[in-house]
Structure formats: structure tokens, C-alpha cells
Motif scaffolding. Structure first.
Motif, short mmCIF file in Angstrom:
data_model
loop_
_atom_site.label_atom_id
_atom_site.label_comp_id
_atom_site.label_asym_id
_atom_site.label_seq_id
_atom_site.Cartn_x
_atom_site.Cartn_y
_atom_site.Cartn_z
N ALA A 124 30.07 40.47 30.44
CA ALA A 124 31.31 39.66 31.06
C ALA A 124 31.47 38.34 30.79
N LEU A 125 32.51 37.88 30.58
CA LEU A 125 33.07 36.46 30.31
C LEU A 125 34.13 36.19 30.97
N TYR A 126 33.52 35.19 31.93
CA TYR A 126 34.56 34.85 32.94
C TYR A 126 35.02 33.31 32.78
N ALA A 127 35.88 32.71 32.66
CA ALA A 127 36.40 31.51 32.42
C ALA A 127 37.35 30.99 33.66
N SER A 128 36.84 29.68 34.24
CA SER A 128 38.06 29.06 35.11
C SER A 128 37.88 27.61 35.10
N ALA A 129 39.12 27.18 35.24
CA ALA A 129 39.28 25.57 35.26
C ALA A 129 39.44 24.88 36.46
N PHE A 130 39.55 25.60 37.67
CA PHE A 130 39.81 24.96 38.76
C PHE A 130 39.32 25.97 39.88
N ALA A 131 39.09 25.16 41.17
CA ALA A 131 38.59 25.85 42.26
C ALA A 131 39.30 25.23 43.39
N TYR A 132 39.74 26.10 44.21
CA TYR A 132 40.55 25.75 45.51
C TYR A 132 39.80 26.11 46.91
N LEU A 133 39.31 25.35 47.43
CA LEU A 133 38.38 25.53 48.69
C LEU A 133 37.05 26.28 48.00
N GLN A 134 36.73 25.80 46.84
CA GLN A 134 35.50 26.38 46.32
C GLN A 134 35.61 27.85 45.62
N GLN A 135 36.91 28.31 45.81
CA GLN A 135 37.14 29.51 45.10
C GLN A 135 37.86 29.41 43.89
N GLN A 136 36.98 29.69 42.85
CA GLN A 136 37.77 29.68 41.15
C GLN A 136 38.66 30.84 41.19
N SER A 137 39.51 30.47 40.16
CA SER A 137 40.38 31.56 39.66
C SER A 137 40.50 31.46 38.11
N GLY A 138 40.42 32.57 37.29
CA GLY A 138 40.46 32.46 35.99
C GLY A 138 40.40 33.79 35.38
N VAL A 139 40.41 34.01 33.92
CA VAL A 139 40.39 35.09 33.43
C VAL A 139 39.03 35.66 33.03
N GLU A 140 38.90 37.00 32.92
CA GLU A 140 37.73 37.68 32.49
C GLU A 140 37.94 38.74 31.60
N ILE A 141 36.79 38.77 30.75
CA ILE A 141 36.61 40.04 29.80
C ILE A 141 35.47 40.89 30.11
#
Length: 292
Positions: A124-141
Motif C-alpha cells: 500500500a502506498l498512500y500520499a497526502s499533502a494536506f489535512a483538514y481537522l487532522q483528516q488527510q486526503s490523498g491518493v493510494e495505490i
């Protein structure tokens, strides 16, 4: 006079409210620079950082990996819309059946897909560049195969400054070849796509350096003719072919599809999409085989 006084108070209240909301959003938002990467594999492999390329961070395996002998690969490409739509878990479970690789966008860290699918996908590869209220959003393979290297990078939206992310991994094939998988979520809020092209060209460095088969896919936010022209120019430059879908339910804006899959060195055996209410994007399902 009284009306003007009340109007002034009301306008002042609105300004203070907007400032308060903006301040709350600002202090609730965390930007990661460099991009925040979470990588896991079973068995647990060791990776070390390799030379940074522009805005990409890359890591190389310290041990040799077994070659993949299979010739065909089944892929799912899907924007999960941050899990905001009911039934996304059941839909993802159904679409993930018998897939070798999942390339997902708008994934929240709180969805914990790596743990949920650990018995099915060893990597699993997860990458995120921001978090809002400590919740990250990004892409995953999520992949059944461990990579000999992986990369991730981000580019900030020019207007709202929230970064968009891309990630990639390269898995070893027989005879010293490798299959490159690139998962993108490109900049959205930009009228003239300067930063958009910069983000895409950065990711295309990986394509330029790769000699074997590859898949470039994801949410390209390609909602304008300018953006489509940039994409077509680059895929032509690097010898990629766009995958067409037998049933095409891809999300469109101004008539342009936002999600794409491009391949090189692969034959597309089948490719389709399915309508769903579990995201605003339709999932893309395809099967490819290594070209001779």
C-alpha cells in the motif's frame, strides 16, 4: 440615518464572520511539505531515499525482489469522493474483487484501506499533502506486488493553495523489465493551466525515464480544452495511448471526461466503466496484458 447605522452594523458583522470562518479554516488546515507518504508491504521491506526529482520524493528497495511472471493485470481506477457517498465500502469491495492493483484518488487516511485490504493487497502506498481537522486526503495505490521503487509528489492549487498529489510505483517483471504504475490527482482550480502543466510534467519525468510498460491513470481534472491539449501533447510526446471504454460513464464537465487511463507497452484486453451512486466519479475497470 438609523437604517444606515443598522446596515453598517450588519456589514461589519458579516465581515467579522467571514474573517472568523477564514481564520478557523486556516488554522484547521495543515499543509505537508514535502508530501506525507505512508508505505507498507508484506513482508516488511526496507527502502531508502534516492535522488529527489523536482517535487518528487522517491525510495528504492534495499533488497532484490521476486520477478512477476504473470502477463495480464486487472486494474481499478476510482475517485472515492472522500467516502462522502453512501455504500462506497460495499462498492469498493465488489470492484476490488480479483483485481491486481487499485489506483484510488480522494482517499481519506481515516478510511484505513491499507489495513482493511492487507490480506488481499500486500503493498500500500498512500500520499497526502494536506489535512483538514487532522483528516488527510490523498491518493493510494494498493497492489499485490511490491515495488523496487516508489515516488510521490504534490503541487499546490494556485487559488486555494491546497495541494494535489500524484504517486507512482515500479514493480519488477521478468527479463529485467518493470511495470510502472502512476496514479494522479491533478490541479483543479486554475483558469489558465500553468501549474497544472507543471504538475503533470513533473510526474511525466517518471514516464520519460521508464523503458518498459506503464499505466498512467487517475483524476486529471481535464475539464477544459486547454487541459486536454496539454494532456494530448504529453502523451504523444512520450508515446502513450489513451484507453477507450466500451461503456463510458465517466464524470464529465463541459463535455470533457475528468478520469483517464493511458498505457504504453500494454495491450488492452477490455476496459469499461460502471455507473454508481457511491461516488461522483464512475470506477474505471480494465484488464491489460504485456505487449510482445
Amino acid at each position: 440615518m438609523m437604517f444606515k447605522k443598522h446596515a453598517f452594523k450588519f456589514i461589519t458583522f458579516l465581515v467579522l464572520l467571514v474573517v472568523a470562518i477564514a481564520g478557523y479554516l486556516f488554522y484547521s488546515l495543515t499543509i505537508f511539505s514535502p508530501v506525507n507518504i505512508h508505505f507498507s508491504s508484506t513482508p516488511n521491506l526496507t527502502y531508502h531515499p534516492i535522488k529527489k526529482q523536482d517535487e518528487l520524493m522517491c525510495y528504492q528497495a534495499e533488497q532484490p525482489l521476486p520477478e512477476i511472471t504473470q502477463k495480464t493485470f486487472r486494474l481499478l481506477v476510482w475517485n472515492l469522493h472522500k467516502g462522502q457517498d453512501a455504500g462506497w465500502q460495499e462498492t469498493l469491495e465488489r470492484f476490488a474483487q480479483e483485481r491486481d492493483v487499485l489506483l484510488l484518488q480522494e482517499v481519506l487516511n481515516t478510511q484505513e484501506l491499507a489495513a482493511q485490504y492487507s490480506s488481499r493487497f500486500s503493498t500500500a502506498l498512500y500520499a497526502s499533502a494536506f489535512a483538514y481537522l487532522q483528516q488527510q486526503s490523498g491518493v493510494e495505490i494498493l497492489s499485490q506486488f511490491a515495488p523496487h521503487f516508489y515516488c510521490a509528489g504534490a503541487k499546490s492549487e494556485p487559488w486555494i493553495r491546497i495541494p494535489k498529489v500524484g504517486a507512482a510505483m515500479s514493480v519488477p517483471l521478468a527479463h529485467g523489465q518493470a511495470l510502472l504504475l502512476v496514479n494522479v490527482h491533478l490541479i483543479n482550480f486554475e483558469m489558465y493551466p500553468t501549474a497544472y502543466e507543471e504538475q503533470l510534467r513533473t510526474l511525466m519525468q517518471l514516464v520519460a525515464q521508464h523503458q518498459g510498460p506503464l499505466v498512467l491513470s487517475g483524476d486529471f481534472n481535464s475539464w477544459s480544452g486547454y487541459r486536454m491539449a496539454i494532456i494530448r501533447k504529453l502523451i504523444t510526446e512520450f508515446g502513450l495511448v489513451e484507453v477507450s471504454f466500451a461503456q463510458d460513464h465517466r464524470l464529465r464537465f463541459l463535455g470533457n471526461p475528468l478520469d483517464h487511463v493511458f498505457v504504453r507497452g500494454l495491450n488492452v484486453l477490455n476496459a469499461t466503466t460502471e455507473p454508481t451512486e457511491s461516488s461522483d466519479h464512475a470506477p474505471l475497470l480494465l484488464e491489460v496484458e504485456l505487449a510482445d
